[in-house]
Design an enzyme around this catalytic site. Structure first.
Site, PDB file in Angstrom:
ATOM      1  N   ARG A  18      35.162  82.718   2.583  1.00  0.00           N
ATOM      2  CA  ARG A  18      34.204  83.735   2.136  1.00  0.00           C
ATOM      3  C   ARG A  18      34.900  84.973   1.599  1.00  0.00           C
ATOM      4  O   ARG A  18      34.330  85.726   0.810  1.00  0.00           O
ATOM      5  CB  ARG A  18      33.222  84.060   3.266  1.00  0.00           C
ATOM      6  CG  ARG A  18      32.154  82.988   3.371  1.00  0.00           C
ATOM      7  CD  ARG A  18      31.521  82.946   4.719  1.00  0.00           C
ATOM      8  NE  ARG A  18      32.366  82.234   5.663  1.00  0.00           N
ATOM      9  CZ  ARG A  18      32.146  82.183   6.965  1.00  0.00           C
ATOM     10  NH1 ARG A  18      31.140  82.815   7.484  1.00  0.00           N
ATOM     11  NH2 ARG A  18      32.962  81.488   7.738  1.00  0.00           N
ATOM     12  N   GLU A  31      40.627  80.103  19.806  1.00  0.00           N
ATOM     13  CA  GLU A  31      40.178  80.025  21.200  1.00  0.00           C
ATOM     14  C   GLU A  31      40.748  78.758  21.847  1.00  0.00           C
ATOM     15  O   GLU A  31      41.229  78.781  22.968  1.00  0.00           O
ATOM     16  CB  GLU A  31      38.651  80.030  21.239  1.00  0.00           C
ATOM     17  CG  GLU A  31      38.112  80.385  22.588  1.00  0.00           C
ATOM     18  CD  GLU A  31      36.597  80.511  22.580  1.00  0.00           C
ATOM     19  OE1 GLU A  31      36.003  80.541  21.488  1.00  0.00           O
ATOM     20  OE2 GLU A  31      36.028  80.559  23.683  1.00  0.00           O
TER      21      GLU A  31
END
Ligand code: AMP
Length: 174
Positions: A59, A96
């Protein structure tokens, strides 16, 4: 006139449970929303002297390339591994669960260039930190980092405390 915030859609539990996905496609698919978003980035770059825009896949390409065009600067894509065809430099960063990496063409930034980094959103800041390190490895100086959205609860700004960071919209949580 709608505000930029009103064009962003928040999708709970996407792509996994517990994540609120902040979707910019609903901004892009509205001509006024897209213009408002680009104008917000332009405002954050007012008075910033720089040579190159680096946009982060994917993006960051949309907004980064638009800004580069409007300000008549070169546009450099920071890409996921294996996408850039010429010699690259690469930086691994923590997710993560596990790691990922990001690449730049080795000749994309030259020593001494002042670089602006662009992405849609900062969460933990891991992605943009890796790109900043790559720019510095090539001898560039990161003079400004701009986002449309910031998830303040994930403390990306603290992680990147040495950099000049700006976001158009700040969400307090994650
Ligand atoms: P981070 O490296 O943790 O700062 O993650 C930033 C990257 O992940 C950006 O390219 C974002 O587009 C994407 N991202 C992370 N969290 C979200 C979220 N809640 N909604 C939309 N995109 C996200």
């Amino acid at each position: 006139m709608k505000k930029l915030e009103e064009y962003i859609t928040s999708i709970p539990d996407f792509p996994e449970k517990g994540i609120i996905f902040r979707d910019v496609t609903s901004v892009l698919q509205d001509a006024d929303g897209f213009r408002l978003a680009v104008d917000s980035y332009m405002k954050m770059l007012e008075g910033v002297e720089f040579d190159v825009v680096v946009g982060i896949e994917a993006r960051g390409f949309i907004f980064g390339a638009t800004l580069a065009y409007l300000l008549h600067k070169p546009f450099i894509p920071a890409r996921k591994p294996g996408k850039l065809p010429r010699e690259t430099v690469s930086m691994e960063y923590e997710l993560e669960y596990g790691t990922d990496s990001i690449e730049l063409h080795a000749d994309a930034v030259t020593p001494g260039q002042r670089v602006v980094l662009v992405d849609d959103l900062i969460a933990t800041g891991g992605t943009v930190e890796a790109v900043a390190k790559l720019v510095e490895r090539l001898g560039g100086k990161v003079v400004k980092i701009v986002f449309l959205m910031e998830l303040a609860g994930l403390a990306g700004r603290q992680r990147l405390s040495g950099y000049d960071i700006d976001s158009a919209i700040i969400y307090e949580g994650k």
